[in-house]
Design a protein around this motif. Sequence first.
Motif, PDB file in Angstrom:
ATOM      1  N   SER A   1     -24.778  10.136  22.757  1.00 31.14           N
ATOM      2  CA  SER A   1     -24.510   9.547  24.062  1.00 31.14           C
ATOM      3  C   SER A   1     -25.400  10.221  25.088  1.00 31.14           C
ATOM      4  O   SER A   1     -25.850  11.348  24.888  1.00 31.14           O
TER       5      SER A   1
ATOM      6  N   ARG B   1     -22.118   6.821  31.115  1.00 36.61           N
ATOM      7  CA  ARG B   1     -22.340   7.297  29.745  1.00 36.61           C
ATOM      8  C   ARG B   1     -22.678   6.097  28.875  1.00 36.61           C
ATOM      9  O   ARG B   1     -21.972   5.094  28.875  1.00 36.61           O
ATOM     10  N   SER B   2     -23.768   6.209  28.136  1.00 32.44           N
ATOM     11  CA  SER B   2     -24.196   5.154  27.222  1.00 32.44           C
ATOM     12  C   SER B   2     -24.360   5.753  25.837  1.00 32.44           C
ATOM     13  O   SER B   2     -24.820   6.886  25.691  1.00 32.44           O
ATOM     14  N   SER B   3     -24.000   4.991  24.816  1.00 28.80           N
ATOM     15  CA  SER B   3     -24.202   5.403  23.428  1.00 28.80           C
ATOM     16  C   SER B   3     -25.541   4.855  22.953  1.00 28.80           C
ATOM     17  O   SER B   3     -26.015   3.839  23.451  1.00 28.80           O
TER      18      SER B   3
END
Length: 173
Positions: A143, A155-157
């Motif tokens: 992430s 937050r990005s995966s």
Amino acid sequence: MTTPNAGWHPDPADPNLDRWWDGRQWTDRTRPRGTTAATATEARNGKRMAAIVAGVLALIGIGFFVKSIGDQPSEEEQAAAAAASTSREAASDRAYQEQLLLTRAEMTCEELVKGTLKSPGTAEFVDVTTKARPDGKVVTTGSVDSQNGFGALIRSSFTCTTQNERTVLDFIG
């Protein structure tokens, strides 16, 4: 009194830290004063490389120690020891090369992810894992926390796949 924009600001309680202001309140996130995402990533990468080098040196040291134990070995024992040492050195070199491959794949993936962000300078990578699969592919997942176009921390995966020294960003969201 004006409210500061979301971002890293001097910690009001500790002059040695920066603390994340989310636009409404102080969060639990801190970092050493003056640290940037780039310096944190460089420090993490430097620690990884230092760990790899230390591991290789430790294996070499163990090989020399094992080789020096014992009195005068026979010629057969010397030949066996030389073969074992060569085998250990080859195994150590393979382990080093594999770790180097994983580190490069992870670093390349992080750069690809940064290229998709609105504010790559704010990127902080979290829970990143890189593993080699039996089919020869290396998969990196994790992430990233970074500011969007409005300054909010998002937050990005992500997932990247590396094969034959070519890394592709498979997913970010």
